[in-house]
Design a protein around this motif. Sequence first.
Motif, mmCIF file in Angstrom:
data_model
loop_
_atom_site.group_PDB
_atom_site.id
_atom_site.type_symbol
_atom_site.label_atom_id
_atom_site.label_comp_id
_atom_site.label_asym_id
_atom_site.label_seq_id
_atom_site.Cartn_x
_atom_site.Cartn_y
_atom_site.Cartn_z
ATOM 1 N N UNK A 27 0.839 -1.197 0.000
ATOM 2 C CA UNK A 27 0.000 0.000 0.000
ATOM 3 C C UNK A 27 0.873 1.246 0.000
ATOM 4 N N UNK A 28 0.439 2.263 -0.715
ATOM 5 C CA UNK A 28 1.092 3.565 -0.714
ATOM 6 C C UNK A 28 0.143 4.553 -0.041
ATOM 7 N N UNK A 29 0.638 5.276 0.941
ATOM 8 C CA UNK A 29 -0.181 6.235 1.686
ATOM 9 C C UNK A 29 0.473 7.608 1.650
ATOM 10 N N UNK A 30 -0.322 8.634 1.764
ATOM 11 C CA UNK A 30 0.186 9.991 1.901
ATOM 12 C C UNK A 30 -0.863 10.839 2.587
ATOM 13 N N UNK A 31 -0.437 11.993 3.066
ATOM 14 C CA UNK A 31 -1.345 12.898 3.763
ATOM 15 C C UNK A 31 -1.882 13.945 2.799
ATOM 16 N N UNK A 32 -3.128 14.318 2.988
ATOM 17 C CA UNK A 32 -3.759 15.346 2.173
ATOM 18 C C UNK A 32 -4.528 16.289 3.091
ATOM 19 N N UNK A 33 -4.602 17.532 2.682
ATOM 20 C CA UNK A 33 -5.361 18.528 3.423
ATOM 21 C C UNK A 33 -6.341 19.146 2.424
ATOM 22 N N UNK A 34 -7.633 18.968 2.669
ATOM 23 C CA UNK A 34 -8.645 19.385 1.698
ATOM 24 C C UNK A 34 -9.737 20.194 2.384
ATOM 25 N N UNK A 35 -10.476 20.987 1.615
ATOM 26 C CA UNK A 35 -11.608 21.723 2.181
ATOM 27 C C UNK A 35 -12.633 20.766 2.792
ATOM 28 N N UNK A 36 -13.439 21.274 3.693
ATOM 29 C CA UNK A 36 -14.422 20.439 4.381
ATOM 30 C C UNK A 36 -15.419 19.793 3.427
ATOM 31 N N UNK A 37 -15.734 20.458 2.312
ATOM 32 C CA UNK A 37 -16.731 19.902 1.395
ATOM 33 C C UNK A 37 -16.120 18.963 0.344
ATOM 34 N N UNK A 38 -14.843 18.603 0.504
ATOM 35 C CA UNK A 38 -14.199 17.687 -0.447
ATOM 36 C C UNK A 38 -14.813 16.289 -0.318
ATOM 37 N N UNK A 39 -14.921 15.626 -1.460
ATOM 38 C CA UNK A 39 -15.469 14.278 -1.459
ATOM 39 C C UNK A 39 -14.351 13.260 -1.675
ATOM 40 N N UNK A 40 -14.641 12.023 -1.356
ATOM 41 C CA UNK A 40 -13.670 10.956 -1.586
ATOM 42 C C UNK A 40 -13.390 10.833 -3.080
ATOM 43 N N UNK A 41 -14.404 10.978 -3.896
ATOM 44 C CA UNK A 41 -14.242 10.899 -5.347
ATOM 45 C C UNK A 41 -13.274 11.975 -5.839
ATOM 46 N N UNK A 42 -13.423 13.184 -5.332
ATOM 47 C CA UNK A 42 -12.525 14.275 -5.718
ATOM 48 C C UNK A 42 -11.094 14.020 -5.290
ATOM 49 N N UNK A 43 -10.911 13.499 -4.087
ATOM 50 C CA UNK A 43 -9.567 13.195 -3.611
ATOM 51 C C UNK A 43 -8.921 12.098 -4.446
ATOM 52 N N UNK A 44 -9.688 11.099 -4.834
ATOM 53 C CA UNK A 44 -9.165 10.020 -5.674
ATOM 54 C C UNK A 44 -8.746 10.562 -7.033
ATOM 55 N N UNK A 45 -9.543 11.458 -7.595
ATOM 56 C CA UNK A 45 -9.220 12.056 -8.899
ATOM 57 C C UNK A 45 -7.918 12.849 -8.813
ATOM 58 N N UNK A 46 -7.762 13.662 -7.773
ATOM 59 C CA UNK A 46 -6.553 14.465 -7.603
ATOM 60 C C UNK A 46 -5.342 13.560 -7.351
ATOM 61 N N UNK A 47 -5.520 12.526 -6.554
ATOM 62 C CA UNK A 47 -4.423 11.602 -6.279
ATOM 63 C C UNK A 47 -3.961 10.911 -7.562
ATOM 64 N N UNK A 48 -4.902 10.519 -8.400
ATOM 65 C CA UNK A 48 -4.542 9.908 -9.679
ATOM 66 C C UNK A 48 -3.767 10.859 -10.565
ATOM 67 N N UNK A 49 -4.146 12.118 -10.567
ATOM 68 C CA UNK A 49 -3.424 13.125 -11.350
ATOM 69 C C UNK A 49 -2.006 13.300 -10.837
ATOM 70 N N UNK A 50 -1.844 13.235 -9.539
ATOM 71 C CA UNK A 50 -0.525 13.407 -8.942
ATOM 72 C C UNK A 50 0.429 12.332 -9.447
ATOM 73 N N UNK A 51 -0.012 11.088 -9.479
ATOM 74 C CA UNK A 51 0.867 10.005 -9.928
ATOM 75 C C UNK A 51 1.232 10.184 -11.397
ATOM 76 N N UNK A 52 0.295 10.611 -12.220
ATOM 77 C CA UNK A 52 0.581 10.827 -13.639
ATOM 78 C C UNK A 52 1.603 11.941 -13.829
ATOM 79 N N UNK A 53 1.448 13.028 -13.082
ATOM 80 C CA UNK A 53 2.375 14.159 -13.185
ATOM 81 C C UNK A 53 3.767 13.739 -12.737
#
Length: 76
Positions: A27-53
Amino acid sequence: MAEFGGGEPIRQRWMPARRTIGKPDEMACYLACAPLDASVTGLVRVAGSRWEIEECFQSAANECGLDQYEVRRYVG
């Protein structure tokens, strides 16, 4: 855990984890800090973009030869 900006919480800390189908025990883990209204779907999308970049930067460094570039400085 919510992060506070004055009296009201404005951000929330997350610890997303991911694993690959080929290696389900790793498993790969990391910390994220997001606005209160962030969704799990949004975090997954951003995390996927991070790996591609990150992969794009690594490929560019390899193509330019920067992966083997070292600078040493000897101050007299």
